[in-house]
Design an enzyme around this catalytic site. Structure first.
Site, PDB file in Angstrom:
ATOM      1  CD1 TRP A 101     -22.911 -12.821  24.639  1.00 52.82           C
ATOM      2  CD2 TRP A 101     -21.641 -14.533  25.327  1.00 52.82           C
ATOM      3  NE1 TRP A 101     -23.409 -13.967  24.071  1.00 52.82           N
ATOM      4  CE2 TRP A 101     -22.645 -15.028  24.464  1.00 52.82           C
ATOM      5  CE3 TRP A 101     -20.733 -15.426  25.881  1.00 52.82           C
ATOM      6  CZ2 TRP A 101     -22.755 -16.383  24.157  1.00 52.82           C
ATOM      7  CZ3 TRP A 101     -20.839 -16.779  25.578  1.00 52.82           C
ATOM      8  CH2 TRP A 101     -21.837 -17.248  24.732  1.00 52.82           C
TER       9      TRP A 101
ATOM     10  CD  GLU B  98     -34.301  -8.489  34.680  1.00 52.69           C
ATOM     11  OE1 GLU B  98     -33.409  -8.635  33.837  1.00 52.69           O
ATOM     12  OE2 GLU B  98     -34.130  -8.742  35.883  1.00 52.69           O
TER      13      GLU B  98
ATOM     14  CD1 TRP C 198     -14.821 -13.421  27.079  1.00 54.63           C
ATOM     15  CD2 TRP C 198     -16.209 -12.068  25.991  1.00 54.63           C
ATOM     16  NE1 TRP C 198     -14.221 -12.189  26.994  1.00 54.63           N
ATOM     17  CE2 TRP C 198     -15.055 -11.332  26.338  1.00 54.63           C
ATOM     18  CE3 TRP C 198     -17.230 -11.426  25.297  1.00 54.63           C
ATOM     19  CZ2 TRP C 198     -14.884  -9.981  26.000  1.00 54.63           C
ATOM     20  CZ3 TRP C 198     -17.063 -10.088  24.965  1.00 54.63           C
ATOM     21  CH2 TRP C 198     -15.903  -9.381  25.320  1.00 54.63           C
TER      22      TRP C 198
ATOM     23  CD1 TRP D 151      -9.738 -16.198  25.772  1.00 54.62           C
ATOM     24  CD2 TRP D 151     -11.243 -17.388  26.919  1.00 54.62           C
ATOM     25  NE1 TRP D 151     -10.388 -15.336  26.625  1.00 54.62           N
ATOM     26  CE2 TRP D 151     -11.321 -16.026  27.340  1.00 54.62           C
ATOM     27  CE3 TRP D 151     -12.105 -18.318  27.507  1.00 54.62           C
ATOM     28  CZ2 TRP D 151     -12.209 -15.594  28.313  1.00 54.62           C
ATOM     29  CZ3 TRP D 151     -12.990 -17.871  28.485  1.00 54.62           C
ATOM     30  CH2 TRP D 151     -13.042 -16.535  28.876  1.00 54.62           C
TER      31      TRP D 151
ATOM     32  CD1 TRP E 268     -30.920  -6.427  35.532  1.00 50.07           C
ATOM     33  CD2 TRP E 268     -28.720  -6.286  35.092  1.00 50.07           C
ATOM     34  NE1 TRP E 268     -30.223  -6.998  36.580  1.00 50.07           N
ATOM     35  CE2 TRP E 268     -28.885  -6.925  36.335  1.00 50.07           C
ATOM     36  CE3 TRP E 268     -27.432  -6.077  34.606  1.00 50.07           C
ATOM     37  CZ2 TRP E 268     -27.798  -7.363  37.095  1.00 50.07           C
ATOM     38  CZ3 TRP E 268     -26.349  -6.514  35.361  1.00 50.07           C
ATOM     39  CH2 TRP E 268     -26.534  -7.146  36.588  1.00 50.07           C
TER      40      TRP E 268
END
Ligand code: FAD
Length: 473
Positions: free
Chosen positions: A387, A279, A364, A311, A282
């Site tokens: 996102w 993590e 988003w 969208w 990431w």
């Protein structure tokens, strides 16, 4: 020589390369440039700005013990930074300014302007590297390209970290303080009200608090991290993100604690520690992408063809999502957790983000901005990365047809409904079998809304919207 440490998102005395260099190079002073107008435009959360301020207070004390006064200057926005720095250096006879690099476009432009102003007046400027384990731009494919996919990137990082793990820098030795004193810090920065005491208590400020949290996590919780980290009702993750985002804790300190808990192993040994290190990678990955792709700072999608997603303009749906009133319990519980704590569990960030961008087919960027304006750990690289991953507009090997079903996620990761009960008191009386998706009668009795969208139909709508995009170049 007088040196200056310009503090930004590195609010710590230990393991801070810019501070170490400033102290090594002469009589150091520290400066924090507050830019409330910039933060407002950036949409930073009041809880986050308050967290910075509380950490600055702790840091000012810590630096005071080292004989380094912390000065504060307020500017409207970064366009005023070059003059502010130049004026400060002139007034305090500073010969060399040290700072740790930041990678977003606005911050890089600010630093270039500051650096050229300082150099023109004969002041040296050095950017150090302290926000990630490996300097963005240095982990490249065999062909010298920037990795776009996490797994091979993480493999390359591990190779580097195995041979050259980042070393700890101690706090500098105390110095004779210069003639000027530390500035008093305000109770709040203009336009940012403090959150309530209960929220503040969740995120105690200072390196000592971060160190205690890290030690407690590495000392036990980390062992079950791999099995438990996806269950939001369990205290199974470190809750260190605000400290890493503000630089109160360095990524090297986090990595070393995990390595110590895992007998020095990066990706074998204890599964929990290895997963946690994954993590941390990431976090590295998203910084690496932000540094390599200036378009991300401008909120452009990584996959250019997804700029054409149709969208929906649906302000009522957006508002229902923001306020935790969508009628999908796991999404609502997550969104209410964010409003109440300034933090949301990682699994739920993915669920809530995917629900907004896929089921509601809302841009988003609306969600990214809402998260940023509420998260105490708001960080452009990780937030944008998370996102774009969720909306399938980002650097990701998995195609757009990955759409989490929030009800399945709810049943799988909150099987007894403990998390739902905590955040949706109106549904707390329901049994585990009913709480994930209450019947219309149960909803009416509890004053809880019907779902604002049909999950199956909206999934198909998203697949059509993405499926109709032009092929990637
Ligand atoms: P732990 O599970 O204990 O992980 C340790 C550390 O690793 C975290 O503190 C964090 O620094 C890093 N980390 C963990 N998971 C991720 C991840 N998926 N991406 C990047 N870094 C990670 N994280 C932020 O710090 N700031 C953000 O603004 C942010 N926005 C996000 C938005 C979305 C839509 C998504 C899906 C994820 C986002 N994340 C963000 C990543 C992640 O959700 C949080 O870092 C994590 O929930 C923080 O909890 P923790 O400290 O207990 O994490």
């Amino acid at each position: 020589m007088n040196t200056l440490l310009w503090l930004r998102t590195d609010l710590r005395a230990h393991d801070n390369p810019a501070l170490a260099a400033a102290a090594e190079g002469g009589a150091a002073t520290a400066l924090f440039l507050a830019a409330p107008g910039q933060w407002r435009r950036h949409g930073d959360a009041p809880a986050k700005v308050d967290f910075w301020l509380r950490n600055l207070r702790e840091l000012s004390r810590e630096l005071g013990r080292l004989g380094i006064p912390l000065k504060l200057l307020t500017v409207r926005d970064w366009s005023e930074a070059p003059d502010a720095l130049a004026g400060f250096c002139r007034a305090h006879a500073i010969g060399h300014v040290h700072a740790n690099a930041e990678w977003a476009v606005n911050e890089r432009r600010r630093d270039e302007a500051v650096a050229s102003g300082l150099r023109a007046m004969g002041v040296d400027w050095t950017l150090h590297h302290g926000a990630s384990l490996l300097r963005p731009g240095t982990v490249l494919t065999g062909k010298g390209d920037c990795y776009r996919v996490f797994t091979p990137y993480a493999r390359a990082c591990r190779e580097r970290l195995r041979t050259a793990p980042p070393r700890a820098l101690p706090a500098p030795r105390p110095q004779a303080p210069p003639a000027w004193r530390a500035d008093p810090l305000p109770a709040a920065f203009e336009g940012f009200n403090a959150p309530d005491d209960a929220v503040r208590a969740l995120w105690p400020a200072g390196e000592a608090a971060a160190g205690e949290r890290l030690a407690a996590f590495a000392d036990g919780v980390i062992d079950a991290y791999r099995e438990q980290r996806d269950f939001p009702s369990l205290p199974a993750t470190s809750c260190l993100s605000p400290y890493l985002a503000a630089g109160v804790l360095s990524p090297g300190q986090a990595l070393r604690a995990a390595l110590a808990a895992n007998h020095g192993e990066l990706d074998s040994g204890k599964a929990g520690a290895a997963a946690w290190i994954g993590e941390l990678l990431w976090r590295e990955f998203y910084q690496h992408l932000l540094a390599a792709h200036p378009a991300l700072s401008m909120r452009q999608p990584m996959k250019p063809e997804t700029a054409a997603v149709p969208w929906r303009q649906a302000p009522e749906d957006l508002r229902a999502w923001q306020q935790g009133r969508t009628g999908i319990p796991i999404v609502d519980a997550a969104m209410r957790q964010l409003l109440a704590l300034g933090w949301m569990h990682n699994r739920l960030r993915m669920v809530a983000a995917m629900f907004l961008s896929k089921n509601l087919l809302i841009d988003w960027r609306e969600g990214e901005a809402w998260f940023m304006s509420h998260l105490v750990d708001g960080d452009l690289a990780s937030n944008n990365g998370g996102w774009q991953w969720s909306a399938s507009t980002g650097a990701d090997a998995v195609p757009y047809f990955r759409v989490f079903n929030p009800l399945s996620q709810s049943r799988r990761f909150d099987p007894d409904g403990a998390f739902l009960r905590e955040w949706l008191p109106e549904l707390a009386h329901l049994e585990a079998r009913a709480i994930h998706d209450p019947s219309p009668m149960e909803r009416a009795a509890a004053g809880y809304p019907l779902p604002i969208v049909d999950l199956a139909q909206s999934r198909l709508r998203a697949l059509e919207a993405f499926g109709g995009l032009p092929r990637p170049p």
